[in-house]
Design a protein around this motif. Structure first.
Motif, PDB file in Angstrom:
ATOM      1  N   SER A   1       0.853  -1.178   0.000  1.00 11.98           N
ATOM      2  CA  SER A   1       0.000   0.000   0.000  1.00 11.98           C
ATOM      3  C   SER A   1       0.892   1.232   0.000  1.00 11.98           C
ATOM      4  O   SER A   1       2.084   1.154   0.289  1.00 11.98           O
ATOM      5  CB  SER A   1      -0.936   0.003   1.209  1.00 11.98           C
ATOM      6  N   GLY A   2       0.283   2.351  -0.277  1.00 12.12           N
ATOM      7  CA  GLY A   2       1.028   3.593  -0.362  1.00 12.12           C
ATOM      8  C   GLY A   2       1.301   3.947  -1.806  1.00 12.12           C
ATOM      9  O   GLY A   2       0.682   3.435  -2.714  1.00 12.12           O
ATOM     10  N   GLY A   3       2.246   4.804  -2.037  1.00 11.98           N
ATOM     11  CA  GLY A   3       2.546   5.251  -3.381  1.00 11.98           C
ATOM     12  C   GLY A   3       1.641   6.399  -3.775  1.00 11.98           C
ATOM     13  O   GLY A   3       0.823   6.882  -3.006  1.00 11.98           O
ATOM     14  N   GLY A   4       1.813   6.846  -5.026  1.00  8.78           N
ATOM     15  CA  GLY A   4       1.018   7.943  -5.530  1.00  8.78           C
ATOM     16  C   GLY A   4       1.887   8.979  -6.208  1.00  8.78           C
ATOM     17  O   GLY A   4       3.002   8.690  -6.652  1.00  8.78           O
ATOM     18  N   TRP A   5       1.351  10.180  -6.270  1.00 12.85           N
ATOM     19  CA  TRP A   5       2.062  11.293  -6.932  1.00 12.85           C
ATOM     20  C   TRP A   5       2.491  12.314  -5.901  1.00 12.85           C
ATOM     21  O   TRP A   5       1.735  12.624  -4.962  1.00 12.85           O
ATOM     22  CB  TRP A   5       1.136  11.953  -7.954  1.00 12.85           C
TER      23      TRP A   5
ATOM     24  N   ALA B   1       8.924   5.336 -10.371  1.00 14.43           N
ATOM     25  CA  ALA B   1       9.025   3.927 -10.740  1.00 14.43           C
ATOM     26  C   ALA B   1       7.857   3.169 -10.125  1.00 14.43           C
ATOM     27  O   ALA B   1       7.112   3.707  -9.292  1.00 14.43           O
ATOM     28  CB  ALA B   1      10.342   3.319 -10.239  1.00 14.43           C
ATOM     29  N   ILE B   2       7.729   1.922 -10.534  1.00 12.70           N
ATOM     30  CA  ILE B   2       6.847   1.002  -9.815  1.00 12.70           C
ATOM     31  C   ILE B   2       7.709   0.332  -8.737  1.00 12.70           C
ATOM     32  O   ILE B   2       8.784  -0.193  -9.047  1.00 12.70           O
ATOM     33  CB  ILE B   2       6.229  -0.049 -10.739  1.00 12.70           C
ATOM     34  N   TYR B   3       7.226   0.366  -7.525  1.00 13.92           N
ATOM     35  CA  TYR B   3       7.966  -0.190  -6.399  1.00 13.92           C
ATOM     36  C   TYR B   3       7.335  -1.516  -5.975  1.00 13.92           C
ATOM     37  O   TYR B   3       6.123  -1.629  -5.851  1.00 13.92           O
ATOM     38  CB  TYR B   3       7.962   0.788  -5.221  1.00 13.92           C
TER      39      TYR B   3
ATOM     40  N   GLY C   1       3.111  -4.491  -6.554  1.00 10.43           N
ATOM     41  CA  GLY C   1       3.699  -3.288  -7.132  1.00 10.43           C
ATOM     42  C   GLY C   1       2.817  -2.082  -6.893  1.00 10.43           C
ATOM     43  O   GLY C   1       1.585  -2.173  -6.902  1.00 10.43           O
ATOM     44  N   THR C   2       3.454  -0.946  -6.673  1.00  6.67           N
ATOM     45  CA  THR C   2       2.723   0.303  -6.484  1.00  6.67           C
ATOM     46  C   THR C   2       3.481   1.423  -7.173  1.00  6.67           C
ATOM     47  O   THR C   2       4.704   1.494  -7.106  1.00  6.67           O
ATOM     48  CB  THR C   2       2.514   0.607  -4.980  1.00  6.67           C
ATOM     49  N   GLN C   3       2.748   2.285  -7.843  1.00  7.54           N
ATOM     50  CA  GLN C   3       3.361   3.351  -8.637  1.00  7.54           C
ATOM     51  C   GLN C   3       3.732   4.545  -7.757  1.00  7.54           C
ATOM     52  O   GLN C   3       2.919   5.006  -6.948  1.00  7.54           O
ATOM     53  CB  GLN C   3       2.408   3.817  -9.738  1.00  7.54           C
ATOM     54  N   VAL C   4       4.934   5.018  -7.940  1.00  6.81           N
ATOM     55  CA  VAL C   4       5.387   6.263  -7.312  1.00  6.81           C
ATOM     56  C   VAL C   4       5.777   7.211  -8.438  1.00  6.81           C
ATOM     57  O   VAL C   4       6.616   6.866  -9.281  1.00  6.81           O
ATOM     58  CB  VAL C   4       6.593   6.021  -6.378  1.00  6.81           C
ATOM     59  N   THR C   5       5.171   8.380  -8.451  1.00  2.00           N
ATOM     60  CA  THR C   5       5.453   9.382  -9.480  1.00  2.00           C
ATOM     61  C   THR C   5       5.872  10.677  -8.810  1.00  2.00           C
ATOM     62  O   THR C   5       5.157  11.198  -7.952  1.00  2.00           O
ATOM     63  CB  THR C   5       4.227   9.629 -10.363  1.00  2.00           C
TER      64      THR C   5
END
Length: 128
Positions: A7-11, A90-92, A121-125
């Motif tokens: 969980s987590g990630g985002g822009w 990246a995707i983490y 996987g979670t996207q970080v931008t």
């Protein structure tokens, strides 16, 4: 088969912070090595940070040292990411492997072959 739940990630804008979490349901029952990997567009997968529950040791790739912090909270492994840069986009993925002997080998901590459990996987931008 134990499933890892990320969980987590985002822009976020450059300089901002995000926290990723990886729930490992049986983390308290075994010695584990856990790592966060990332894959940026058109780049190879890269090991970012690793953690051993047998001795609490933590490791970071040079590009994130001083900015990322890996930690454990009960059955969750967190990756606090501060002062984020566009190149962190990246995707983490979190990855885990039970240490049957309790011995953690740092030499292989950023090899994907060392892990048999992976998160979705979670996207970080990071961009302005």
């Amino acid at each position: 088969q134990v499933q890892l739940v990320e969980s987590g990630g985002g822009w976020v804008q450059p300089g901002g912070s995000l926290k990723l979490s990886c729930l490992i349901p049986d983390l308290a029952l075994h010695y584990y090595q856990i790592a966060w990997f990332r894959r940026a567009p058109e780049k190879e997968r890269e090991g970012v940070s690793a953690f051993s529950t047998s001795d609490g040791s933590t490791y970071y790739t040079d590009s994130v040292k001083g900015r990322f912090t890996i930690s454990r909270d009960k059955n969750t492994i967190n990756l606090q990411m501060d002062n984020l840069k566009p190149e962190d986009t990246a995707i983490y993925y979190c990855a885990a492997n039970i240490l049957r002997t309790g011995v953690f080998n740092p030499a292989s901590m950023f090899s994907a072959y060392s892990y048999d459990k992976w998160g979705q996987g979670t996207q970080v931008t990071v961009s302005s």
